[in-house]
Design a protein around this motif. Sequence first.
Motif, PDB file in Angstrom:
ATOM      1  N   TRP A 192      -1.651 -48.268  30.960  1.00 28.33           N
ATOM      2  CA  TRP A 192      -1.337 -47.020  30.268  1.00 28.33           C
ATOM      3  C   TRP A 192      -0.333 -47.327  29.159  1.00 28.33           C
ATOM      4  N   GLY A 193      -0.050 -46.353  28.329  1.00 26.41           N
ATOM      5  CA  GLY A 193       0.928 -46.553  27.265  1.00 26.41           C
ATOM      6  C   GLY A 193       0.264 -46.787  25.927  1.00 26.41           C
ATOM      7  N   VAL A 194       0.994 -47.449  25.023  1.00 22.98           N
ATOM      8  CA  VAL A 194       0.539 -47.655  23.650  1.00 22.98           C
ATOM      9  C   VAL A 194       0.139 -49.107  23.474  1.00 22.98           C
ATOM     10  N   CYS A 195      -1.109 -49.333  23.124  1.00 20.08           N
ATOM     11  CA  CYS A 195      -1.626 -50.677  22.900  1.00 20.08           C
ATOM     12  C   CYS A 195      -1.460 -51.035  21.429  1.00 20.08           C
ATOM     13  N   ASP A 196      -1.081 -52.302  21.141  1.00 24.69           N
ATOM     14  CA  ASP A 196      -0.861 -52.693  19.748  1.00 24.69           C
ATOM     15  C   ASP A 196      -2.120 -53.245  19.084  1.00 24.69           C
ATOM     16  N   THR A 197      -3.249 -53.169  19.766  1.00 23.79           N
ATOM     17  CA  THR A 197      -4.524 -53.600  19.195  1.00 23.79           C
ATOM     18  C   THR A 197      -5.155 -52.424  18.459  1.00 23.79           C
ATOM     19  N   ILE A 198      -5.327 -52.547  17.140  1.00 19.92           N
ATOM     20  CA  ILE A 198      -5.785 -51.415  16.335  1.00 19.92           C
ATOM     21  C   ILE A 198      -6.954 -51.839  15.443  1.00 19.92           C
ATOM     22  N   LEU A 199      -7.598 -50.858  14.855  1.00 18.89           N
ATOM     23  CA  LEU A 199      -8.694 -51.129  13.933  1.00 18.89           C
ATOM     24  C   LEU A 199      -8.192 -51.867  12.696  1.00 18.89           C
ATOM     25  N   GLY A 200      -9.079 -52.671  12.113  1.00 16.02           N
ATOM     26  CA  GLY A 200      -8.780 -53.279  10.829  1.00 16.02           C
ATOM     27  C   GLY A 200      -8.958 -52.281   9.695  1.00 16.02           C
ATOM     28  N   VAL A 201      -8.798 -52.778   8.472  1.00 14.51           N
ATOM     29  CA  VAL A 201      -8.891 -51.891   7.305  1.00 14.51           C
ATOM     30  C   VAL A 201      -9.928 -52.409   6.305  1.00 14.51           C
ATOM     31  N   HIS A 202     -10.835 -53.287   6.742  1.00  8.35           N
ATOM     32  CA  HIS A 202     -11.876 -53.770   5.848  1.00  8.35           C
ATOM     33  C   HIS A 202     -13.002 -52.740   5.762  1.00  8.35           C
ATOM     34  N   GLU A 203     -13.866 -52.889   4.783  1.00 11.89           N
ATOM     35  CA  GLU A 203     -14.877 -51.870   4.494  1.00 11.89           C
ATOM     36  C   GLU A 203     -15.807 -51.619   5.669  1.00 11.89           C
ATOM     37  N   GLU A 204     -16.100 -52.666   6.438  1.00 16.46           N
ATOM     38  CA  GLU A 204     -16.986 -52.467   7.578  1.00 16.46           C
ATOM     39  C   GLU A 204     -16.399 -51.489   8.590  1.00 16.46           C
ATOM     40  N   VAL A 205     -15.060 -51.482   8.721  1.00 18.69           N
ATOM     41  CA  VAL A 205     -14.397 -50.532   9.616  1.00 18.69           C
ATOM     42  C   VAL A 205     -14.569 -49.113   9.099  1.00 18.69           C
ATOM     43  N   LEU A 206     -14.375 -48.910   7.808  1.00 22.39           N
ATOM     44  CA  LEU A 206     -14.529 -47.576   7.240  1.00 22.39           C
ATOM     45  C   LEU A 206     -15.966 -47.101   7.368  1.00 22.39           C
ATOM     46  N   ASP A 207     -16.929 -47.998   7.199  1.00 24.63           N
ATOM     47  CA  ASP A 207     -18.333 -47.633   7.402  1.00 24.63           C
ATOM     48  C   ASP A 207     -18.579 -47.214   8.848  1.00 24.63           C
ATOM     49  N   PHE A 208     -17.988 -47.973   9.778  1.00 20.99           N
ATOM     50  CA  PHE A 208     -18.091 -47.629  11.200  1.00 20.99           C
ATOM     51  C   PHE A 208     -17.541 -46.229  11.454  1.00 20.99           C
ATOM     52  N   CYS A 209     -16.366 -45.956  10.934  1.00 20.89           N
ATOM     53  CA  CYS A 209     -15.732 -44.656  11.170  1.00 20.89           C
ATOM     54  C   CYS A 209     -16.580 -43.524  10.601  1.00 20.89           C
ATOM     55  N   ARG A 210     -17.097 -43.700   9.417  1.00 20.02           N
ATOM     56  CA  ARG A 210     -17.931 -42.659   8.820  1.00 20.02           C
ATOM     57  C   ARG A 210     -19.204 -42.426   9.636  1.00 20.02           C
ATOM     58  N   THR A 211     -19.806 -43.510  10.127  1.00 22.10           N
ATOM     59  CA  THR A 211     -21.012 -43.368  10.941  1.00 22.10           C
ATOM     60  C   THR A 211     -20.719 -42.630  12.240  1.00 22.10           C
ATOM     61  N   VAL A 212     -19.613 -42.981  12.870  1.00 21.73           N
ATOM     62  CA  VAL A 212     -19.214 -42.285  14.099  1.00 21.73           C
ATOM     63  C   VAL A 212     -19.031 -40.804  13.834  1.00 21.73           C
ATOM     64  N   TRP A 213     -18.295 -40.483  12.773  1.00 26.20           N
ATOM     65  CA  TRP A 213     -18.009 -39.072  12.510  1.00 26.20           C
ATOM     66  C   TRP A 213     -19.256 -38.298  12.110  1.00 26.20           C
ATOM     67  N   GLU A 214     -20.211 -38.957  11.460  1.00 27.71           N
ATOM     68  CA  GLU A 214     -21.454 -38.263  11.131  1.00 27.71           C
ATOM     69  C   GLU A 214     -22.180 -37.822  12.401  1.00 27.71           C
ATOM     70  N   GLU A 215     -22.191 -38.691  13.415  1.00 32.76           N
ATOM     71  CA  GLU A 215     -22.837 -38.303  14.672  1.00 32.76           C
ATOM     72  C   GLU A 215     -22.015 -37.251  15.405  1.00 32.76           C
ATOM     73  N   VAL A 216     -20.708 -37.384  15.380  1.00 31.34           N
ATOM     74  CA  VAL A 216     -19.858 -36.368  16.001  1.00 31.34           C
ATOM     75  C   VAL A 216     -20.119 -35.005  15.359  1.00 31.34           C
ATOM     76  N   MET A 217     -20.215 -34.959  14.040  1.00 33.25           N
ATOM     77  CA  MET A 217     -20.446 -33.691  13.346  1.00 33.25           C
ATOM     78  C   MET A 217     -21.819 -33.113  13.647  1.00 33.25           C
ATOM     79  N   ASP A 218     -22.786 -33.976  13.946  1.00 34.89           N
ATOM     80  CA  ASP A 218     -24.105 -33.488  14.340  1.00 34.89           C
ATOM     81  C   ASP A 218     -24.050 -32.742  15.669  1.00 34.89           C
ATOM     82  N   VAL A 219     -23.175 -33.170  16.548  1.00 31.80           N
ATOM     83  CA  VAL A 219     -23.098 -32.606  17.898  1.00 31.80           C
ATOM     84  C   VAL A 219     -22.127 -31.428  17.961  1.00 31.80           C
ATOM     85  N   PHE A 220     -21.005 -31.544  17.268  1.00 32.03           N
ATOM     86  CA  PHE A 220     -19.931 -30.548  17.363  1.00 32.03           C
ATOM     87  C   PHE A 220     -19.825 -29.749  16.064  1.00 32.03           C
ATOM     88  N   PRO A 221     -20.150 -28.458  16.078  1.00 28.66           N
ATOM     89  CA  PRO A 221     -20.023 -27.645  14.865  1.00 28.66           C
ATOM     90  C   PRO A 221     -18.602 -27.182  14.562  1.00 28.66           C
TER      91      PRO A 221
END
Length: 509
Positions: free
Chosen positions: A274-303
């Motif tokens: 439990w607690g705060v883990c220091d392992t975080i996402l990177g900031v390269h373009e592939e990460v941003l593409d991943f985040c956008r893809t995730v949110w597109e599916e989230v938005m499809d499910v949750f109005p």
Amino acid sequence: MTPSSPRTALVPRPAKARVKGGQFTFDAGTRMRVTAGAEPAADLLRTLLAPATGLPLPPAADGPVVLVLDTALTGLGSEGYGLTIGPQSVLLRARSVTGLLRGVQTIRQLLPAQALAASPRPGVRWTVPCADITDVPRLPWRGAMLDVARHFQPLPYLLRYVDLLALHKINVFHLHLTDDQGWRMPVSAYPKLTEIGGHRRQSLIGPGGDRYDGTPHGGAYTRADLTRLVVHAAARGITVMPEIEMPGHSRAALAAYPHLGNRPGRTLDVWTRWGVCDTILGVHEEVLDFCRTVWEEVMDVFPSPYLHIGGDECPTTEWERSPAARSRARSEGLTGPAALHGWFLDRIGTFLTRQGRRPVGWAETGSELPAGFTAMAWRDPAHTLHAARRGHDVINSYHRATYFDYPQSAGPDEPPGQPGGVVGLRDVHGHDPVPGTAPPHTAARILGTQAHLWTEYAATPARIEYLTYPRLCALADVGWTGPTTWADFSARLAGHTARLDALHVGRHP
């Protein structure tokens, strides 16, 4: 409406109510007249009353129970309703379907508590006291957050959880779907998020230390599960707001797809601590593409118009050590890798805004969120006003009054909870989400308040309900009604507990 009897001990308390002499009786012959547009409320009333009462409440042009949707009732706003009960009739009116749904819950509470049972209760007279009620909520946001990332909860329990929120006129169900310890939302382009990220090999026992239970834990929802949850909640006037944590609290995602992190070639497990883990996402373009893809599916499910991206408790040590992250900070003209936190949130927030949604983030200081974010200010009472002065809409989530993972008392019999303090029923009741020192233009930005239940110490539905009730009753009262005296609230709560008992809510005594 004074709590002179358990039947009039309403939670939350209506804005204006007057009890009159007499009562109206629902029986097998009672029919409903439903005006155009009010059908969802009629369906909900039938659905909620059928298990215990068996009342069919069929439609009829001359029924004594009347549900009216009237858009001319502007004074009732989007959630208000008027309820007039006489010996021969029940009239429920609202400007919106949501207002009618709130009134249905009041009718439920006015009936004998046995009406809330899940099985037939023969021999009970289904009466409601005659009354005039005009009811409008004080605050537009009255939420409850449940963390299913730390401990997965099956869909049937989420449906029950929503039903209990609706009884208390809570209107936002904040579903915390991902964290270091688990990822529960399916994303078709990234199946390993749930296949790998949805399972951990064991869990830490208690706060701190190094004792583990040795038991694997996992679970994930299907898209159909989440769609059903959204529909079920909407039928009760509740919006489901999903939370997908980023850029921190993302260890489960990185266990599934390590290349989204900051150290190429590294293999990670889903975090067992439990607690705060220091392992975080990177900031390269592939990460941003991943985040956008995730949110597109989230938005499809949750109005939901609001989408929560987490954003807090994000150590930047990995970025400071990463050549790629340091290069990104330089190319973006930032002061250093630590500034990538705000940059990352802004990139994701801008993407969601362009899709017509409103990003929400946890506010640790009231100043770290980009413009356009709605802030959940949790760490310090002053942060609510600080964020509002900066132009953010704010949900007052001060942890010493809204975090239900803290123990409810300091007694020796209290089960383990979040270390560091107690959040008692009086603490919740006494917390006004809109500080009295706030000038009107600042107070207008405080949307409301919300309960939060992190589940490090709540693995089962029974434990969740023990921690939630009756504290949620107090938070619902504060959000809908506003401050009341402790004597008034505790007297109404004494009557309301019969309803919780009828629903088999394993509440704190």
